[in-house]
Design a protein around this motif. Structure first.
Motif, PDB file in Angstrom:
ATOM      1  N   LYS A   1       0.813  -1.220   0.000  1.00 17.05           N
ATOM      2  CA  LYS A   1       0.000   0.000   0.000  1.00 17.05           C
ATOM      3  C   LYS A   1       0.845   1.268   0.000  1.00 17.05           C
ATOM      4  O   LYS A   1       0.393   2.313  -0.416  1.00 17.05           O
TER       5      LYS A   1
ATOM      6  N   LYS B   1       0.814   0.635  -4.675  1.00 20.09           N
ATOM      7  CA  LYS B   1       0.127   1.677  -3.883  1.00 20.09           C
ATOM      8  C   LYS B   1      -1.341   1.331  -3.696  1.00 20.09           C
ATOM      9  O   LYS B   1      -2.059   2.015  -2.960  1.00 20.09           O
ATOM     10  N   ASP B   2      -1.774   0.297  -4.378  1.00 19.97           N
ATOM     11  CA  ASP B   2      -3.216   0.032  -4.418  1.00 19.97           C
ATOM     12  C   ASP B   2      -3.698  -0.897  -3.304  1.00 19.97           C
ATOM     13  O   ASP B   2      -4.862  -0.886  -2.950  1.00 19.97           O
ATOM     14  N   GLY B   3      -2.809  -1.725  -2.773  1.00 19.61           N
ATOM     15  CA  GLY B   3      -3.226  -2.680  -1.741  1.00 19.61           C
ATOM     16  C   GLY B   3      -4.073  -3.807  -2.316  1.00 19.61           C
ATOM     17  O   GLY B   3      -4.422  -3.796  -3.497  1.00 19.61           O
TER      18      GLY B   3
END
Ligand code: SF4
Length: 308
Positions: A40, A46-48
């Protein structure tokens, strides 16, 4: 460890294990130790994971950040009052609890040493964020505590892991198990039933693999959808459907059949605050979920590890 069939339970419940192991009521104190997650924070993504919101997973993440010691003290008080617990396992739950320099990890884990009546340390993490040095550190606590590591796996199918944006492979989990297994650390795998586009056969293949691996513990979660996640968008777009309780109970029952009888089932339900939950709403009725599983196990005469 006792075989499940000796005490007539149809699967090996964590409560039974704890009673056998420690001879008293043991409560798990879940904490948010202030770690981040590489899936994340941009380290690997960055999206998880598409379903992730740690506020739904972890009570302490819903509160303003507080020192680990305060979270442990409060968890112990609650466990004593509400559950009449005498001993405690501290569970480093939120995010990736092996993600940081060794000295920081040690400082955080060492918080458990400041309390009496803690008998266990449990560390939740991703299977791709572990190495020999971190395992050395975690194993060092086994001189004084029972030590567990919980690897988030969710599914053995790399296609599914890619779809849910885990950003690791099943092979990473196998490597982590191999590294951990030679140590005095118990291994638990976290899996999800009901992931998008998985068939019953896919899910049972995961069960068969876990059975083959003979892990110390498994956590089985029904998939649930949290507000504001990518998974909510996918659900609204009609890209997949969520399981009804009957369907979940049916698959969970079969899942148990393939696990090793001595694998402790640390959980088979889910917790989520009502205001964060899109669905399925039946997960809020834990008693009903457990009852449905028990009834199906009895109707099919299934025991964990096979049928009678
Ligand atoms: S690995 Fe865990 S904390 Fe990180 S994005 Fe996935 S579910 Fe969230």
């Amino acid at each position: 460890m006792k075989m499940k069939r000796e005490n007539q339970d149809r699967y090996y419940k964590f409560s039974a294990y704890l009673k056998e192991r420690f001879g008293c009521r043991v409560h798990k104190v879940s904490i948010d130790a202030g770690f981040s997650c590489p899936n994340k924070d941009g380290k690997i993504s960055k999206d998880g994971c598409v379903y992730c919101d740690n506020k739904a997973f972890s009570f302490n993440t819903r509160l303003p950040a507080r020192p680990i010691e305060i979270q442990i003290a409060e968890g112990i008080n609650l466990g004593r009052k509400r559950y009449e617990a005498q001993k405690f396992i501290v569970y480093f739950q939120a995010h990736t609890n092996t993600y940081g320099p060794l000295d920081i990890l040690k400082k955080k884990y060492d918080a458990i040493r400041r309390f009496d009546d803690i008998v266990g340390l449990s560390v939740g993490t991703r299977p791709d964020f572990i190495n020999e040095e971190i395992l050395d550190l975690i194993e060092s606590y086994s001189k004084d505590y029972e030590v567990w590591i919980e690897y988030g796996l969710q599914s053995i199918h790399n296609k599914t892991l890619a779809f849910i944006n885990r950003n690791h492979l099943y092979e990473d989990f196998l490597k982590a198990v191999e590294l951990t297994r030679k140590r005095n650390i118990k291994i638990c795998a976290h899996v999800i039933i009901g992931l998008p586009h998985e068939t019953k056969e896919d899910i049972l293949e995961t069960a068969k693999e876990l059975g083959r691996l003979r892990l110390d513990g498994v956590k089985i979660h029904p998939l649930y959808i949290i507000r504001g996640t990518k998974l909510e968008e996918l659900l609204k777009s009609g890209s997949f459907t969520i399981l009804e309780l009957e369907e979940f109970a049916e698959v969970a029952t079969e899942f148990l059949k393939y696990l090793w009888p001595n694998t402790v089932i640390q959980r088979i339900t889910a917790d989520c605050p009502r205001d964060l939950l899109v669905g399925p709403l039946w997960i809020l009725e834990k008693g009903l979920v457990l009852d449905s599983i028990e009834k199906k196990l009895a109707a099919k005469d299934i025991f964990q590890g096979g049928s009678s």
